[in-house]
Design an enzyme around this catalytic site. Structure first.
Site, PDB file in Angstrom:
ATOM      1  N   GLU A  90      41.234 -10.094  -1.796  1.00 24.40           N
ATOM      2  CA  GLU A  90      41.371  -8.645  -1.879  1.00 24.40           C
ATOM      3  C   GLU A  90      40.381  -7.995  -2.826  1.00 24.40           C
ATOM      4  O   GLU A  90      39.783  -8.650  -3.673  1.00 24.40           O
ATOM      5  CB  GLU A  90      42.798  -8.237  -2.224  1.00 24.40           C
ATOM      6  CG  GLU A  90      43.426  -8.960  -3.365  1.00 24.40           C
ATOM      7  CD  GLU A  90      44.931  -8.715  -3.394  1.00 24.40           C
ATOM      8  OE1 GLU A  90      45.310  -7.643  -3.861  1.00 24.40           O
ATOM      9  OE2 GLU A  90      45.695  -9.580  -2.958  1.00 24.40           O
ATOM     10  N   CYS A 103      36.257  -3.449  -7.362  1.00 24.32           N
ATOM     11  CA  CYS A 103      36.804  -4.652  -7.994  1.00 24.32           C
ATOM     12  C   CYS A 103      36.844  -5.751  -6.933  1.00 24.32           C
ATOM     13  O   CYS A 103      37.389  -5.548  -5.847  1.00 24.32           O
ATOM     14  CB  CYS A 103      38.206  -4.337  -8.510  1.00 24.32           C
ATOM     15  SG  CYS A 103      39.060  -5.779  -9.150  1.00 24.32           S
ATOM     16  N   CYS A 110      43.444 -19.144  -7.610  1.00 27.44           N
ATOM     17  CA  CYS A 110      42.908 -19.346  -8.966  1.00 27.44           C
ATOM     18  C   CYS A 110      43.639 -20.532  -9.579  1.00 27.44           C
ATOM     19  O   CYS A 110      44.794 -20.757  -9.285  1.00 27.44           O
ATOM     20  CB  CYS A 110      43.177 -18.090  -9.797  1.00 27.44           C
ATOM     21  SG  CYS A 110      42.491 -18.156 -11.477  1.00 27.44           S
ATOM     22  N   CYS A 114      47.925 -18.100 -15.092  1.00 26.57           N
ATOM     23  CA  CYS A 114      48.474 -17.228 -16.131  1.00 26.57           C
ATOM     24  C   CYS A 114      49.888 -16.807 -15.718  1.00 26.57           C
ATOM     25  O   CYS A 114      50.148 -16.572 -14.534  1.00 26.57           O
ATOM     26  CB  CYS A 114      47.592 -15.992 -16.321  1.00 26.57           C
ATOM     27  SG  CYS A 114      45.920 -16.415 -16.894  1.00 26.57           S
ATOM     28  N   CYS A 117      50.302 -13.459 -13.546  1.00 24.68           N
ATOM     29  CA  CYS A 117      49.330 -13.091 -12.515  1.00 24.68           C
ATOM     30  C   CYS A 117      49.701 -13.668 -11.146  1.00 24.68           C
ATOM     31  O   CYS A 117      50.077 -14.837 -11.030  1.00 24.68           O
ATOM     32  CB  CYS A 117      47.949 -13.583 -12.945  1.00 24.68           C
ATOM     33  SG  CYS A 117      46.645 -13.197 -11.771  1.00 24.68           S
ATOM     34  N   SER A 194      34.862 -10.400 -16.075  1.00 23.17           N
ATOM     35  CA  SER A 194      36.075 -10.642 -16.848  1.00 23.17           C
ATOM     36  C   SER A 194      36.425 -12.119 -16.823  1.00 23.17           C
ATOM     37  O   SER A 194      36.437 -12.745 -15.765  1.00 23.17           O
ATOM     38  CB  SER A 194      37.220  -9.817 -16.244  1.00 23.17           C
ATOM     39  OG  SER A 194      38.390  -9.980 -16.997  1.00 23.17           O
ATOM     40  N   LEU A 218      42.340 -11.278 -23.333  1.00 20.28           N
ATOM     41  CA  LEU A 218      42.916 -11.835 -24.557  1.00 20.28           C
ATOM     42  C   LEU A 218      44.443 -11.887 -24.421  1.00 20.28           C
ATOM     43  O   LEU A 218      45.043 -12.950 -24.512  1.00 20.28           O
ATOM     44  CB  LEU A 218      42.462 -10.984 -25.748  1.00 20.28           C
ATOM     45  CG  LEU A 218      42.667 -11.577 -27.130  1.00 20.28           C
ATOM     46  CD1 LEU A 218      41.928 -12.895 -27.275  1.00 20.28           C
ATOM     47  CD2 LEU A 218      42.213 -10.594 -28.212  1.00 20.28           C
ATOM     48  N   ASN A 293      51.454  -5.072 -14.665  1.00 27.50           N
ATOM     49  CA  ASN A 293      51.951  -4.785 -13.318  1.00 27.50           C
ATOM     50  C   ASN A 293      53.028  -5.806 -12.990  1.00 27.50           C
ATOM     51  O   ASN A 293      52.794  -7.008 -13.120  1.00 27.50           O
ATOM     52  CB  ASN A 293      50.829  -4.979 -12.299  1.00 27.50           C
ATOM     53  CG  ASN A 293      50.153  -3.688 -11.956  1.00 27.50           C
ATOM     54  OD1 ASN A 293      50.804  -2.722 -11.557  1.00 27.50           O
ATOM     55  ND2 ASN A 293      48.847  -3.659 -12.111  1.00 27.50           N
ATOM     56  N   CYS A 336      46.552  -7.967  -9.134  1.00 29.33           N
ATOM     57  CA  CYS A 336      45.699  -8.991  -8.499  1.00 29.33           C
ATOM     58  C   CYS A 336      46.494  -9.984  -7.678  1.00 29.33           C
ATOM     59  O   CYS A 336      47.414 -10.608  -8.179  1.00 29.33           O
ATOM     60  CB  CYS A 336      44.972  -9.796  -9.563  1.00 29.33           C
ATOM     61  SG  CYS A 336      44.075  -8.823 -10.711  1.00 29.33           S
TER      62      CYS A 336
HETATM   63  N1  SAH Z   1      40.178 -14.458 -14.198  1.00 35.44           N
HETATM   64  C1  SAH Z   1      39.562 -13.348 -14.821  1.00 35.44           C
HETATM   65  C2  SAH Z   1      39.410 -12.124 -13.940  1.00 35.44           C
HETATM   66  C3  SAH Z   1      40.482 -11.779 -12.954  1.00 35.44           C
HETATM   67  S1  SAH Z   1      41.963 -11.035 -13.519  1.00 35.44           S
HETATM   68  C4  SAH Z   1      40.275 -13.006 -16.091  1.00 35.44           C
HETATM   69  O1  SAH Z   1      41.247 -13.668 -16.427  1.00 35.44           O
HETATM   70  O2  SAH Z   1      39.825 -12.123 -16.802  1.00 35.44           O
HETATM   71  C5  SAH Z   1      41.541  -9.423 -14.105  1.00 35.44           C
HETATM   72  C6  SAH Z   1      42.446  -8.942 -15.216  1.00 35.44           C
HETATM   73  O3  SAH Z   1      43.759  -8.612 -14.718  1.00 35.44           O
HETATM   74  C7  SAH Z   1      42.660  -9.985 -16.293  1.00 35.44           C
HETATM   75  O4  SAH Z   1      42.589  -9.376 -17.560  1.00 35.44           O
HETATM   76  C8  SAH Z   1      44.072 -10.468 -15.997  1.00 35.44           C
HETATM   77  O5  SAH Z   1      44.650 -11.104 -17.092  1.00 35.44           O
HETATM   78  C9  SAH Z   1      44.741  -9.187 -15.568  1.00 35.44           C
HETATM   79  N2  SAH Z   1      45.995  -9.326 -14.839  1.00 35.44           N
HETATM   80  C10 SAH Z   1      46.387 -10.293 -13.991  1.00 35.44           C
HETATM   81  N3  SAH Z   1      47.626 -10.073 -13.535  1.00 35.44           N
HETATM   82  C11 SAH Z   1      48.036  -8.925 -14.098  1.00 35.44           C
HETATM   83  C12 SAH Z   1      49.235  -8.170 -14.013  1.00 35.44           C
HETATM   84  N4  SAH Z   1      50.256  -8.555 -13.270  1.00 35.44           N
HETATM   85  N5  SAH Z   1      49.288  -7.029 -14.710  1.00 35.44           N
HETATM   86  C13 SAH Z   1      48.259  -6.618 -15.483  1.00 35.44           C
HETATM   87  N6  SAH Z   1      47.114  -7.280 -15.608  1.00 35.44           N
HETATM   88  C14 SAH Z   1      46.994  -8.434 -14.925  1.00 35.44           C
END
Ligand code: SAH
Length: 347
Positions: A90, A103, A110, A114, A117, A194, A218, A293, A336
């Site tokens: 997406e 974006c 992935c 995390c 995510c 990022s 972070l 989110n 995401c």
């Molecule tokens: N893997 C990379 C880039 C993709 S994610 C990274 O970790 O930076 C882009 C951003 O969205 C990252 O800061 C990630 O931590 C954040 N993100 C992922 N899921 C999220 C969610 N549910 N709500 C808010 N931010 C989120």
């Protein structure tokens, strides 16, 4: 299948030379590819050449828009892109006063996993090639009525699904392709990369001299908190990430961004703000706060808007540059990977 958008103009020239085609053919082909045209639409390329490319297994288009959702609130467009092997990724087009930001995703799924995510829910399926990542930009530019003289995508952020530095070679090649003058010509300054903090790959990236805006996810300044939401922290802890950000600033003099998604009761406490302040104070960076989110499968909740402003107030008072990101496209859904997960489930 070999994808022609994986080729730089130089590489296309070599391919055309090996076909004994005149050298202007490469540029002709290149312009067609960057307009998002499939072979059938390339009216200025000879049938013989197109037939040969097809016979040798080349594809012109690697990314197609499967679905798009347009926000009635702010014109944000959420894309579901399909790849030639049926995988789906997406992307999202956001409209700002200064231009349009796309974006994009760098991987199908992935492996960083995390805790908040949606992209990592089913692990990594595969890397996107450079030409596929580029294909997302080409498709969105075309969708918005753009071409190579009137480019509709002015800014690109690598913040869709995937960890860019976990797909190093393809992402670096993509950055060079999307920056190419005769192509989409997106300046490095208008690109944000990022990362969750793969520091060894990052140090390699430093040596490439590609001066994009660096964004570090972070999300916590205390190691025990960051490790509990980001498994990568066990290898590359908070200090390593912040040191890397410093190295980037020292080398490029570009202000780095720290992403911080506020999760209720996890990283939004007073002590979290205090730890963050002590880590970044005096360093030319900006903290980008975003309310998490909600992702159903993950079960974590975002901090309330009010508490987010309380958190940002603490940083501000301490002299740390901070923004609370506004939500865009709130009516079309989307953290995401969520849309993809939903689509796969329903189809
Ligand atoms: N893997 C990379 C880039 C993709 S994610 C990274 O970790 O930076 C882009 C951003 O969205 C990252 O800061 C990630 O931590 C954040 N993100 C992922 N899921 C999220 C969610 N549910 N709500 C808010 N931010 C989120």
């Amino acid at each position: 299948m070999k994808l022609l958008t994986d080729f730089s103009l130089e590489e296309l020239k070599e391919l055309m030379a090996s076909y004994k085609e005149p050298s202007f053919r490469a540029e002709q082909l290149y312009l067609n590819l960057y307009m998002g045209k499939d072979f059938a639409e390339m009216t200025n390329v000879s049938k013989a050449l197109k037939d040969r490319l097809v016979a040798e297994g080349y594809a012109a288009v690697g990314v197609r828009i499967l679905e798009n959702y347009v926000s009635k609130l702010d014109g944000t467009v959420k894309f579901l892109f399909s790849l030639n092997d049926g995988n789906i990724v997406e992307g999202e087009l956001m409209r700002y006063k200064y231009g349009n930001t796309l974006c994009i995703s760098t991987q199908v799924g992935c492996r960083m996993n995390c805790a908040f995510c949606a992209s990592g829910l089913e692990g990594l399926k595969r890397n996107l090639t450079a030409g596929e990542i580029l294909g997302e930009v080409i498709a969105a530019n075309r969708f918005d009525g753009g071409d190579l003289t009137d480019r509709k995508i002015t800014n690109v952020v690598l913040m869709g699904s995937g960890e860019p530095l976990d797909n190093y070679d393809n992402v670096v090649k993509f950055l060079r392709l999307v920056n190419a003058e005769k192509g989409l010509n997106v300046s490095y300054r208008n690109i944000s990369l990022s990362t969750c903090g793969l520091i060894d790959a990052f140090d390699r990236f430093l040596e490439e001299d590609i001066p994009v805006t660096m964004t570090f996810s972070l999300h916590a300044a205390l190691d025990e908190v960051r490790s509990s939401i980001m498994p990568v922290n066990k290898k590359y802890g908070v200090e390593k990430v912040i040191d890397a950000a410093r190295r980037y600033f020292d080398r490029t003099k570009r202000r780095v961004v720290f992403e911080y998604s506020l999760i209720k009761g996890v990283n939004d406490r007073q002590e979290d703000a205090a730890a963050l302040i002590s880590r970044v104070k005096g360093f030319p960076c900006i903290v980008n706060l975003i309310v998490l989110n909600y992702v159903k499968e993950r079960g974590l909740t975002g901090t309330s808007r009010k508490d987010a402003y309380r958190f940002s107030g603490l940083l501000e008072k301490a002299g740390v540059a901070v923004t609370v990101r506004r939500t865009m496209g709130a009516d079309i859904e989307g953290a995401c990977g969520q849309l993809r997960a939903k689509y796969i489930k329903n189809n």
